[in-house]
Scaffold this motif. Structure first.
Motif, PDB file in Angstrom:
ATOM      1  N   TYR A  65      -5.792  45.992 -11.732  1.00  0.00           N
ATOM      2  CA  TYR A  65      -5.097  47.839 -12.165  1.00  0.00           C
ATOM      3  C   TYR A  65      -6.847  48.342 -12.608  1.00  0.00           C
ATOM      4  N   PRO A  66      -6.694  49.940 -12.695  1.00  0.00           N
ATOM      5  CA  PRO A  66      -8.168  49.900 -12.766  1.00  0.00           C
ATOM      6  C   PRO A  66      -8.712  50.143 -15.462  1.00  0.00           C
ATOM      7  N   SER A  67     -10.460  49.888 -15.322  1.00  0.00           N
ATOM      8  CA  SER A  67     -10.556  49.834 -16.498  1.00  0.00           C
ATOM      9  C   SER A  67     -11.817  51.113 -16.241  1.00  0.00           C
ATOM     10  N   ILE A  68     -11.605  51.766 -17.421  1.00  0.00           N
ATOM     11  CA  ILE A  68     -12.310  52.207 -17.814  1.00  0.00           C
ATOM     12  C   ILE A  68     -13.814  52.456 -18.720  1.00  0.00           C
ATOM     13  N   VAL A  69     -14.550  52.106 -18.181  1.00  0.00           N
ATOM     14  CA  VAL A  69     -15.757  51.731 -19.038  1.00  0.00           C
ATOM     15  C   VAL A  69     -16.286  52.818 -19.682  1.00  0.00           C
ATOM     16  N   ASP A  70     -15.765  52.384 -21.135  1.00  0.00           N
ATOM     17  CA  ASP A  70     -15.743  54.022 -22.076  1.00  0.00           C
ATOM     18  C   ASP A  70     -17.029  53.256 -22.902  1.00  0.00           C
ATOM     19  N   GLN A  71     -17.833  52.698 -23.170  1.00  0.00           N
ATOM     20  CA  GLN A  71     -19.164  52.585 -23.808  1.00  0.00           C
ATOM     21  C   GLN A  71     -20.561  54.096 -23.396  1.00  0.00           C
ATOM     22  N   GLU A  72     -20.762  53.755 -21.436  1.00  0.00           N
ATOM     23  CA  GLU A  72     -21.261  54.682 -21.239  1.00  0.00           C
ATOM     24  C   GLU A  72     -20.580  56.106 -21.431  1.00  0.00           C
ATOM     25  N   GLY A  73     -19.440  56.826 -21.498  1.00  0.00           N
ATOM     26  CA  GLY A  73     -19.349  57.761 -21.238  1.00  0.00           C
ATOM     27  C   GLY A  73     -18.823  58.464 -23.339  1.00  0.00           C
ATOM     28  N   LYS A 123      -4.972  52.379 -33.494  1.00  0.00           N
ATOM     29  CA  LYS A 123      -5.888  50.998 -34.020  1.00  0.00           C
ATOM     30  C   LYS A 123      -7.143  50.742 -34.802  1.00  0.00           C
ATOM     31  N   PRO A 124      -7.441  49.983 -35.476  1.00  0.00           N
ATOM     32  CA  PRO A 124      -8.891  49.575 -36.115  1.00  0.00           C
ATOM     33  C   PRO A 124      -9.924  49.812 -35.140  1.00  0.00           C
ATOM     34  N   PRO A 125     -10.790  50.727 -35.207  1.00  0.00           N
ATOM     35  CA  PRO A 125     -12.015  51.008 -34.211  1.00  0.00           C
ATOM     36  C   PRO A 125     -12.420  49.559 -33.813  1.00  0.00           C
ATOM     37  N   LYS A 126     -12.643  48.613 -34.401  1.00  0.00           N
ATOM     38  CA  LYS A 126     -13.294  47.784 -33.282  1.00  0.00           C
ATOM     39  C   LYS A 126     -12.357  46.161 -33.432  1.00  0.00           C
ATOM     40  N   ALA A 127     -11.197  46.534 -33.490  1.00  0.00           N
ATOM     41  CA  ALA A 127     -10.015  45.373 -32.964  1.00  0.00           C
ATOM     42  C   ALA A 127     -10.003  45.120 -31.215  1.00  0.00           C
ATOM     43  N   VAL A 128     -10.871  43.974 -30.957  1.00  0.00           N
ATOM     44  CA  VAL A 128     -11.050  43.526 -29.315  1.00  0.00           C
ATOM     45  C   VAL A 128      -9.947  41.710 -29.327  1.00  0.00           C
ATOM     46  N   PRO A 129      -9.312  41.889 -28.564  1.00  0.00           N
ATOM     47  CA  PRO A 129      -8.176  42.864 -28.255  1.00  0.00           C
ATOM     48  C   PRO A 129      -7.636  43.076 -28.449  1.00  0.00           C
ATOM     49  N   SER A 130      -7.340  44.189 -28.273  1.00  0.00           N
ATOM     50  CA  SER A 130      -6.060  45.152 -28.850  1.00  0.00           C
ATOM     51  C   SER A 130      -5.258  45.729 -27.222  1.00  0.00           C
ATOM     52  N   PHE A 186      -1.320  50.011 -15.576  1.00  0.00           N
ATOM     53  CA  PHE A 186      -2.222  50.222 -16.961  1.00  0.00           C
ATOM     54  C   PHE A 186      -3.247  49.822 -16.841  1.00  0.00           C
ATOM     55  N   VAL A 187      -4.282  50.722 -17.442  1.00  0.00           N
ATOM     56  CA  VAL A 187      -5.463  50.801 -17.509  1.00  0.00           C
ATOM     57  C   VAL A 187      -6.148  50.022 -18.616  1.00  0.00           C
ATOM     58  N   GLY A 188      -7.358  49.245 -18.388  1.00  0.00           N
ATOM     59  CA  GLY A 188      -8.190  48.733 -19.182  1.00  0.00           C
ATOM     60  C   GLY A 188      -8.674  49.854 -19.553  1.00  0.00           C
ATOM     61  N   VAL A 189      -9.587  49.580 -21.171  1.00  0.00           N
ATOM     62  CA  VAL A 189     -10.427  49.951 -21.488  1.00  0.00           C
ATOM     63  C   VAL A 189     -11.649  49.747 -22.157  1.00  0.00           C
ATOM     64  N   ASN A 190     -12.916  49.627 -21.338  1.00  0.00           N
ATOM     65  CA  ASN A 190     -14.306  48.389 -21.852  1.00  0.00           C
ATOM     66  C   ASN A 190     -14.728  48.514 -22.562  1.00  0.00           C
ATOM     67  N   VAL A 191     -14.872  47.978 -23.659  1.00  0.00           N
ATOM     68  CA  VAL A 191     -15.483  48.667 -24.829  1.00  0.00           C
ATOM     69  C   VAL A 191     -17.165  48.645 -24.446  1.00  0.00           C
ATOM     70  N   SER A 192     -17.889  47.568 -24.412  1.00  0.00           N
ATOM     71  CA  SER A 192     -19.083  47.439 -24.474  1.00  0.00           C
ATOM     72  C   SER A 192     -20.230  47.064 -23.503  1.00  0.00           C
ATOM     73  N   ASP A 193     -19.460  46.944 -22.371  1.00  0.00           N
ATOM     74  CA  ASP A 193     -20.500  46.368 -20.936  1.00  0.00           C
ATOM     75  C   ASP A 193     -19.804  48.024 -20.201  1.00  0.00           C
ATOM     76  N   ASP A 194     -21.471  47.552 -19.267  1.00  0.00           N
ATOM     77  CA  ASP A 194     -21.891  49.047 -18.470  1.00  0.00           C
ATOM     78  C   ASP A 194     -20.781  48.601 -17.415  1.00  0.00           C
ATOM     79  N   ALA A 195     -20.756  50.070 -16.399  1.00  0.00           N
ATOM     80  CA  ALA A 195     -19.944  49.717 -15.338  1.00  0.00           C
ATOM     81  C   ALA A 195     -20.029  47.966 -13.932  1.00  0.00           C
ATOM     82  N   PHE A 246      -7.605  46.827 -24.709  1.00  0.00           N
ATOM     83  CA  PHE A 246      -9.071  47.321 -25.032  1.00  0.00           C
ATOM     84  C   PHE A 246     -10.152  45.847 -25.000  1.00  0.00           C
ATOM     85  N   TRP A 247     -10.635  45.787 -24.104  1.00  0.00           N
ATOM     86  CA  TRP A 247     -11.699  44.171 -23.727  1.00  0.00           C
ATOM     87  C   TRP A 247     -13.087  44.685 -23.685  1.00  0.00           C
TER      88      TRP A 247
END
Length: 195
Positions: free
Chosen positions: A132-140, A152-159, A109-118, A80-81
């Protein structure tokens, strides 16, 4: 006023040392698998996880679909980043190196971007040459983050979380990932999946 000016740099330094984490109440709870991280991260390893498998999916920075079900039977490392997070930038080389090291063993490996746009997330991937790929989670609607609320704690970044072949979280690092520690956690997960 002067006191405020003196406290501001100290607060900024403390935030930098703890990563970009807003840990929440779960972060301070010790568990039997706790290992102090050498880079300030909190490391937990769960030898016999009793949690349900985590199933998640989302769109990556290039618009492709990513689904954890595609990797059933394989170890999955989820990070998560977000682009503006200094520890996320600091650990990029570690994640890239370990991703390449374990690719032949089928570890994904997969990243999960928690706040940025694509586009912002994609620019980070280009800058740091993320293999490796990263999912853009904010948009979804933060669906991936919701899937991991028990882990994991909700706002724990990086994790960084390591999932076994059954999709269960077997290890996690809350904070900056140390290469040696993460390597050991992945090795243990690969050994466990091979049995």
């Amino acid at each position: 006023m002067r006191r405020t000016r003196l406290l501001a740099p100290l607060l900024a330094a403390a935030l930098l040392l703890t990563g970009c984490t807003e840990a929440g109440p779960q972060a301070g709870v010790a568990d039997p698998g706790y290992i102090p991280g050498t880079d300030g991260g909190t490391v937990s390893q769960f030898k016999d996880p009793d949690t349900a498998p985590v199933v998640f999916s989302g769109k990556t920075t290039d618009g492709s679909a990513f689904a954890s079900k595609q990797y059933a039977g394989k170890v999955l490392v989820v990070n998560f980043w977000y682009a503006g997070c200094p520890p996320c930038r600091a650990e990029a080389a570690t994640l890239n190196s370990l991703s390449e090291r374990y690719a032949k063993q089928g570890v994904q490996f997969v990243g999960v971007n928690v706040s940025d746009d694509a586009p912002t997330a994609a620019a980070f991937e280009r800058t740091y040459k993320t293999p490796y790929p990263s999912i853009v989670d904010q948009e979804g609607g933060a669906a991936v983050q919701l899937a991991f609320t028990a882990s994991k704690p909700p706002k724990a970044v990086p994790s960084t979380l390591v999932l076994d072949g059954d999709g269960r979280v077997v290890a996690r690092i809350i904070g900056l990932a140390n290469k040696s520690v993460l390597n050991t956690l992945i090795e243990d997960a690969v050994d466990g999946t091979a049995r």
